[in-house]
Design a protein around this motif. Structure first.
Motif, PDB file in Angstrom:
ATOM      1  N   SER A   1      22.928 -58.070   9.699  1.00 32.86           N
ATOM      2  CA  SER A   1      21.600 -58.700   9.711  1.00 32.86           C
ATOM      3  C   SER A   1      21.677 -60.160  10.145  1.00 32.86           C
ATOM      4  O   SER A   1      20.828 -60.628  10.913  1.00 32.86           O
ATOM      5  CB  SER A   1      20.935 -58.580   8.340  1.00 32.86           C
ATOM      6  N   GLU A   2      22.689 -60.885   9.687  1.00 32.72           N
ATOM      7  CA  GLU A   2      22.881 -62.289  10.091  1.00 32.72           C
ATOM      8  C   GLU A   2      23.199 -62.401  11.569  1.00 32.72           C
ATOM      9  O   GLU A   2      22.693 -63.274  12.269  1.00 32.72           O
ATOM     10  CB  GLU A   2      24.012 -62.929   9.292  1.00 32.72           C
TER      11      GLU A   2
ATOM     12  N   LEU B   1      22.419 -60.332  13.965  1.00 29.93           N
ATOM     13  CA  LEU B   1      21.211 -60.047  14.752  1.00 29.93           C
ATOM     14  C   LEU B   1      20.311 -61.266  14.813  1.00 29.93           C
ATOM     15  O   LEU B   1      19.772 -61.596  15.874  1.00 29.93           O
ATOM     16  CB  LEU B   1      20.466 -58.844  14.168  1.00 29.93           C
ATOM     17  N   THR B   2      20.163 -61.961  13.693  1.00 30.98           N
ATOM     18  CA  THR B   2      19.348 -63.176  13.663  1.00 30.98           C
ATOM     19  C   THR B   2      19.946 -64.246  14.570  1.00 30.98           C
ATOM     20  O   THR B   2      19.225 -64.889  15.335  1.00 30.98           O
ATOM     21  CB  THR B   2      19.231 -63.713  12.220  1.00 30.98           C
ATOM     22  N   GLN B   3      21.266 -64.432  14.508  1.00 30.27           N
ATOM     23  CA  GLN B   3      21.935 -65.421  15.357  1.00 30.27           C
ATOM     24  C   GLN B   3      21.741 -65.110  16.837  1.00 30.27           C
ATOM     25  O   GLN B   3      21.672 -66.023  17.669  1.00 30.27           O
ATOM     26  CB  GLN B   3      23.429 -65.459  15.046  1.00 30.27           C
TER      27      GLN B   3
ATOM     28  N   ASP C   1      19.119 -63.700  18.101  1.00 29.48           N
ATOM     29  CA  ASP C   1      17.668 -63.680  18.349  1.00 29.48           C
ATOM     30  C   ASP C   1      17.090 -62.274  18.510  1.00 29.48           C
ATOM     31  O   ASP C   1      16.157 -62.065  19.279  1.00 29.48           O
ATOM     32  CB  ASP C   1      17.308 -64.545  19.565  1.00 29.48           C
ATOM     33  N   TYR C   2      17.652 -61.313  17.781  1.00 28.16           N
ATOM     34  CA  TYR C   2      17.077 -59.965  17.728  1.00 28.16           C
ATOM     35  C   TYR C   2      16.251 -59.848  16.459  1.00 28.16           C
ATOM     36  O   TYR C   2      16.613 -60.411  15.424  1.00 28.16           O
ATOM     37  CB  TYR C   2      18.172 -58.891  17.675  1.00 28.16           C
ATOM     38  N   ARG C   3      15.153 -59.120  16.529  1.00 27.17           N
ATOM     39  CA  ARG C   3      14.358 -58.809  15.340  1.00 27.17           C
ATOM     40  C   ARG C   3      14.812 -57.443  14.846  1.00 27.17           C
ATOM     41  O   ARG C   3      14.658 -56.433  15.530  1.00 27.17           O
ATOM     42  CB  ARG C   3      12.876 -58.825  15.678  1.00 27.17           C
ATOM     43  N   ALA C   4      15.377 -57.409  13.656  1.00 35.09           N
ATOM     44  CA  ALA C   4      16.002 -56.201  13.113  1.00 35.09           C
ATOM     45  C   ALA C   4      15.058 -54.998  13.104  1.00 35.09           C
ATOM     46  O   ALA C   4      15.496 -53.861  13.279  1.00 35.09           O
ATOM     47  CB  ALA C   4      16.530 -56.465  11.714  1.00 35.09           C
TER      48      ALA C   4
END
Length: 64
Positions: free
Chosen positions: A17-18, A20-22, A24-27
């Motif tokens: 999850s981290e 993906l955030t780094q 710039d993806y929206r989970a």
């Protein structure tokens, strides 16, 4: 590690999850394959990614 066929450096083990955030993806709008196995969205927070892993990330795009 490899993400979508590209070599990337990962400094330390990271929750999916981290990562993906780094990146710039929206989970809520991606599907993730980790080392050939699909990861359920409910498991993104508890799945740890290391430098030895291979990820394929697919984004869902709407339109019509």
């Amino acid at each position: 590690m490899h993400i979508n066929g590209e070599e990337k450096d990962l400094a330390s083990p990271t929750a999916l999850s981290e990562l993906l955030t780094q990146l710039d993806y929206r989970a809520a709008f991606v599907a993730v394959e980790l080392n050939g196995t699909i990861v359920k969205q409910a498991d993104f927070g508890s799945t740890t990614i290391t430098d030895a892993d291979k990820l394929e990330i697919v984004s869902f795009v709407g339109g019509g």
